[in-house]
Scaffold this active site. Structure first.
Site: not given
Ligand code: PEP
Length: 248
Positions: A9, A93, A164, A170
């Site tokens: 990120k 994303h 995701e 996060g």
């Molecule tokens: C991401 O940034 O794709 C992600 C899954 O973040 P985190 O592992 O911090 O939840």
């Protein structure tokens, strides 16, 4: 073999990037996995030329613009990402979709640009909490996937999908292995229908959302989970090394 990918990120400038690779010691077990790090654009070159980076770790851009060049202040083209050392690119994303308002159509243009320049697109899909509560997980993730599939350059174009769930990114909340397996099966079935069984089988589907050393093995053992996309836990060399050594 699993794909273990770290999304940094907007963390890790040039100095931190060099320090990360100097501190990272890959453990036995990591050798069997495909390893990827997505640094911020300004740190890609430093990551690519860092003498301490284990060459088994490939690099990707977190985002690209769909145009090859022009008056697009602040943007990075696919060609520029390649020149800086990227072999992969994250597209769509959830932070791009929900913080910067990227649409499925824009995501598709970016997938096409990545393919044109030989980058492997990692297409991110995932539902918000309210979409999940409304029972719309499959509808949302399939619409996101379909937009990307429409622009793939033939059935043999290499790409990955990352499931995701937005509510798990996060937040410390993680999908259960069953939740992940269900969503991944939905995505795999669509890949089979559109690209055929062989392409669907060879396309890795990663899970992302609060993956850390303590839960990586359980998530990677879920059916249809071919790898993980890790945000926060990929910033620390020790925890990335532990996840990188986790097999399927
Ligand atoms: C991401 O940034 O794709 C992600 C899954 O973040 P985190 O592992 O911090 O939840």
């Amino acid at each position: 073999m699993a794909v273990i990918a770290g999304n940094w990120k907007m963390h890790m400038g040039v100095a931190d990037t060099r320090a990360f690779f100097a501190a990272l010691t890959l453990q036995e077990g990591a050798g069997g996995n495909e390893l990827l790090i997505f640094p911020p654009a300004v740190s890609l070159g430093a990551a690519a030329t860092c003498p301490e980076r284990d060459p088994r770790i490939q690099l990707g851009a977190q985002n690209i613009h769909w145009q090859d060049g022009g008056a697009f202040t602040g943007e990075t083209s696919a060609a520029m990402a390649c020149e800086a050392g990227a072999s992969h690119v994250l597209v769509g994303h959830s932070e791009r979709r929900h913080v910067f308002g990227e649409t499925n159509e824009e995501v598709a243009l970016k997938v096409a640009a990545g393919c044109r320049h030989g980058l492997v697109p990692v297409v991110c899909v995932g539902e918000t909490l309210s979409e999940r509560q409304d029972g719309r997980v499959d509808e949302v993730i399939l619409a996101q996937l379909d937009a990307a599939l429409e622009v793939l350059d033939g059935d043999d174009q290499r790409f990955m999908v990352a499931y995701e769930p937005v509510w798990a990114i996060g937040t410390g909340e993680t999908a259960t292995p069953d939740d992940a397996a269900n969503a991944h099966r939905t995505l795999r079935t669509r890949l089979e229908a559109v690209l055929g069984i062989a392409a669907a089988v060879r396309t890795p589907i990663l899970y992302g959302g609060s993956v850390k050393p303590a839960n990586a093995a359980e998530l990677l053992s879920a059916s249809e989970v071919d790898g993980v996309l890790v945000g926060g836990a990929s910033l620390d060399p020790q925890s990335f090394a532990e996840i990188a050594a986790t097999g399927r």
